[in-house]
Design a protein around this motif. Structure first.
Motif, PDB file in Angstrom:
ATOM      1  N   GLY A   1      -1.024   3.395   8.430  1.00 32.71           N
ATOM      2  CA  GLY A   1      -0.323   2.604   7.416  1.00 32.71           C
ATOM      3  C   GLY A   1      -1.200   2.350   6.208  1.00 32.71           C
ATOM      4  N   SER A   2      -2.465   2.005   6.441  1.00 34.01           N
ATOM      5  CA  SER A   2      -3.382   1.747   5.333  1.00 34.01           C
ATOM      6  C   SER A   2      -3.633   3.016   4.527  1.00 34.01           C
ATOM      7  CB  SER A   2      -4.705   1.184   5.864  1.00 34.01           C
ATOM      8  OG  SER A   2      -4.482  -0.048   6.514  1.00 34.01           O
ATOM      9  N   ALA A   3      -3.705   4.166   5.230  1.00 30.30           N
ATOM     10  CA  ALA A   3      -3.898   5.444   4.537  1.00 30.30           C
ATOM     11  C   ALA A   3      -2.717   5.709   3.604  1.00 30.30           C
ATOM     12  CB  ALA A   3      -4.049   6.577   5.550  1.00 30.30           C
ATOM     13  N   LEU A   4      -1.502   5.479   4.110  1.00 31.14           N
ATOM     14  CA  LEU A   4      -0.301   5.657   3.278  1.00 31.14           C
ATOM     15  C   LEU A   4      -0.338   4.712   2.081  1.00 31.14           C
ATOM     16  CD1 LEU A   4       2.810   5.949   5.635  1.00 31.14           C
ATOM     17  CD2 LEU A   4       2.006   7.621   3.968  1.00 31.14           C
ATOM     18  N   PHE A   5      -0.661   3.463   2.339  1.00 29.77           N
ATOM     19  CA  PHE A   5      -0.693   2.476   1.257  1.00 29.77           C
ATOM     20  C   PHE A   5      -1.633   2.930   0.138  1.00 29.77           C
ATOM     21  CE2 PHE A   5      -3.121  -1.446  -0.179  1.00 29.77           C
ATOM     22  CZ  PHE A   5      -2.335  -1.625  -1.300  1.00 29.77           C
ATOM     23  N   GLY A   6      -2.817   3.429   0.513  1.00 26.07           N
ATOM     24  CA  GLY A   6      -3.781   3.889  -0.492  1.00 26.07           C
ATOM     25  C   GLY A   6      -3.232   5.013  -1.351  1.00 26.07           C
ATOM     26  N   ILE A   7      -2.461   5.907  -0.717  1.00 35.03           N
ATOM     27  CA  ILE A   7      -1.854   7.022  -1.463  1.00 35.03           C
ATOM     28  C   ILE A   7      -0.865   6.478  -2.500  1.00 35.03           C
ATOM     29  CG2 ILE A   7      -0.324   9.036  -1.256  1.00 35.03           C
ATOM     30  CD1 ILE A   7      -1.625   9.497   1.558  1.00 35.03           C
TER      31      ILE A   7
ATOM     32  N   GLY B   1       3.655   1.848   4.010  1.00 34.22           N
ATOM     33  CA  GLY B   1       2.246   1.746   4.387  1.00 34.22           C
ATOM     34  C   GLY B   1       1.779   0.326   4.628  1.00 34.22           C
TER      35      GLY B   1
ATOM     36  N   THR C   1     -10.004   2.399   4.611  1.00 31.26           N
ATOM     37  CA  THR C   1      -9.019   3.486   4.675  1.00 31.26           C
ATOM     38  C   THR C   1      -8.214   3.590   3.381  1.00 31.26           C
ATOM     39  OG1 THR C   1      -8.846   3.126   7.058  1.00 31.26           O
ATOM     40  CG2 THR C   1      -7.117   4.441   6.023  1.00 31.26           C
ATOM     41  N   PHE C   2      -7.660   2.454   2.893  1.00 27.38           N
ATOM     42  CA  PHE C   2      -6.819   2.592   1.701  1.00 27.38           C
ATOM     43  C   PHE C   2      -7.627   2.855   0.431  1.00 27.38           C
ATOM     44  CE2 PHE C   2      -6.214  -2.282   1.951  1.00 27.38           C
ATOM     45  CZ  PHE C   2      -6.913  -2.605   0.795  1.00 27.38           C
TER      46      PHE C   2
ATOM     47  N   ARG D   1      -1.688   2.808  14.017  1.00 29.08           N
ATOM     48  CA  ARG D   1      -0.716   2.260  13.083  1.00 29.08           C
ATOM     49  C   ARG D   1      -1.421   1.583  11.898  1.00 29.08           C
ATOM     50  NH1 ARG D   1       1.822  -2.797  13.689  1.00 29.08           N
ATOM     51  NH2 ARG D   1       3.546  -2.933  12.229  1.00 29.08           N
ATOM     52  N   LEU D   2      -2.482   0.821  12.198  1.00 24.23           N
ATOM     53  CA  LEU D   2      -3.249   0.148  11.149  1.00 24.23           C
ATOM     54  C   LEU D   2      -3.868   1.172  10.204  1.00 24.23           C
ATOM     55  CD1 LEU D   2      -4.711  -2.610  10.162  1.00 24.23           C
ATOM     56  CD2 LEU D   2      -6.643  -1.735  11.465  1.00 24.23           C
ATOM     57  N   VAL D   3      -4.503   2.194  10.776  1.00 26.71           N
ATOM     58  CA  VAL D   3      -5.198   3.188   9.962  1.00 26.71           C
ATOM     59  C   VAL D   3      -4.195   4.059   9.201  1.00 26.71           C
ATOM     60  CG1 VAL D   3      -6.785   5.158  10.026  1.00 26.71           C
ATOM     61  CG2 VAL D   3      -7.202   3.182  11.497  1.00 26.71           C
TER      62      VAL D   3
ATOM     63  N   THR E   1      -8.196   6.766   0.684  1.00 25.57           N
ATOM     64  CA  THR E   1      -7.027   7.584   0.320  1.00 25.57           C
ATOM     65  C   THR E   1      -6.626   7.345  -1.133  1.00 25.57           C
ATOM     66  OG1 THR E   1      -5.491   5.941   1.241  1.00 25.57           O
ATOM     67  CG2 THR E   1      -6.139   7.773   2.683  1.00 25.57           C
ATOM     68  N   GLY E   2      -6.920   6.150  -1.655  1.00 25.02           N
ATOM     69  CA  GLY E   2      -6.672   5.889  -3.081  1.00 25.02           C
ATOM     70  C   GLY E   2      -7.561   6.757  -3.953  1.00 25.02           C
TER      71      GLY E   2
ATOM     72  N   THR F   1      -6.365  10.345  -3.635  1.00 23.57           N
ATOM     73  CA  THR F   1      -5.100  10.594  -4.329  1.00 23.57           C
ATOM     74  C   THR F   1      -5.315  10.793  -5.825  1.00 23.57           C
ATOM     75  OG1 THR F   1      -3.903   9.308  -2.684  1.00 23.57           O
ATOM     76  CG2 THR F   1      -2.796   9.633  -4.804  1.00 23.57           C
TER      77      THR F   1
ATOM     78  N   LEU G   1       3.282  -0.927   8.047  1.00 20.73           N
ATOM     79  CA  LEU G   1       2.636  -0.310   9.216  1.00 20.73           C
ATOM     80  C   LEU G   1       1.175  -0.774   9.304  1.00 20.73           C
ATOM     81  CD1 LEU G   1       3.981   3.369   9.167  1.00 20.73           C
ATOM     82  CD2 LEU G   1       4.814   1.423  10.487  1.00 20.73           C
ATOM     83  N   GLY G   2       0.525  -0.890   8.157  1.00 24.46           N
ATOM     84  CA  GLY G   2      -0.884  -1.287   8.121  1.00 24.46           C
ATOM     85  C   GLY G   2      -1.091  -2.793   8.147  1.00 24.46           C
TER      86      GLY G   2
END
Lengths: 149, 140
Positions: free
Chosen positions: B89-95, A99, A128-129, B85-87, A132-133, A136, A102-103
């Protein structure tokens, strides 16, 4: 000092810690002319990204992180906090690694350095993070998935 | 030669000290902040607020500087395009951040606090970065 309504919060320690993080990032910006983004610096140090930052300097920054943490733990004598189990750490680490690349950044690059210069990309990334944080942790709590002892 | 390493080392050490004092190296503290709909712990908002306030001041100084104090020039990101990609990737990072309560900086800092869990997290994170790199190389 505590916050009314939030007995577990540590606002003063938070502000002091945050101030030091800002100072460290300011030192990189005004001294080396660079963003103190840990995910980017880590990728650079381990040969996982191209950057004009010399690898030795990237490693020096990464080496400083546990050094500073060790000094604080030594001086304060704080208890070692609880961490998740190995499987959880591996899953989380993999997702954080993919993440952040990519981010193009994490809490330090986008959060501290990008938001403070009102970068549109960083504001979107942080929103965004954070979202989703929050989702989660809420989902894990709803399904009774406790990762910390 | 040595001098080039002193600045990033000192910056990293101050950064690591700040992360530890602020509670970012305590996964329960981090997950408490992310538990917005439960027993929310606002501490990390103070960490981020303090850091952003100091850095906003630093950016104001940076705009008046021709070049950094110890380098030839500034090497700063200048993109402004919002990409999937920015959004994504950031979404994944937050998870990932929410699952274990660790992000990259505290992961490295925690190597001095709880070496085994921190090393597992950091190693997995570097593998993840490698996967992202392979993925991008294939897509390019």
């Amino acid at each position: 000092m505590t916050l009314p309504g939030f007995p577990d919060a540590a606002p003063v320690a938070g502000l002091i810690g945050g101030g030091l993080i800002g100072l460290a990032a300011a030192l990189m910006l005004l001294g080396a002319g660079r963003i103190a983004g840990v995910s980017g610096i880590a990728a650079r140090a381990f040969g996982l990204a191209e950057s004009s930052l010399p690898r030795g300097q990237a490693f020096a920054f990464l080496l400083g992180l546990p050094l500073g943490a060790a000094i604080v733990m030594h001086l304060t004598g704080a208890a070692v906090p609880a961490f998740a189990g190995p499987v959880t750490l591996i899953v989380a680490g993999l997702i954080v690694g993919v993440g952040t690349r990519l981010g193009s950044g994490c809490t330090s690059g986008h959060g501290v350095c990008g938001m403070s210069r009102l970068s549109q990309r960083s504001l979107v990334a942080v929103a965004t993070f954070m979202a989703t944080g929050f989702a989660t942790v809420a989902a894990m709590n709803a399904f009774g998935l406790a990762v910390l002892p | 030669m040595i001098r080039a390493f002193v600045l990033p080392l000192v910056s990293g050490a101050i950064f690591g000290a700040g992360l530890t004092i602020g509670g970012m190296t305590d996964p329960a503290r981090v997950r408490g902040f992310l538990d917005l709909f439960g027993a929310w712990d606002p501490t990390l908002a103070f960490v981020m607020g303090g850091a952003v306030a100091v850095m906003a001041f630093a950016w104001a100084i940076q705009r008046r500087m021709q070049r950094p104090a110890f380098a030839e020039g500034f090497s700063l990101p200048d993109r402004s395009d919002i990409t999937a990609r920015l959004v994504g990737g950031s979404a994944l990072f937050g998870i990932g951040w929410g699952i274990a309560g660790l992000c990259p900086g505290p992961g490295f800092a925690a190597l001095a606090i709880a070496p085994v869990p921190a090393a597992i997290f950091v190693a997995a994170m570097l593998v993840g970065m490698g996967i992202a790199r392979l993925w991008e190389a294939r897509g390019a």
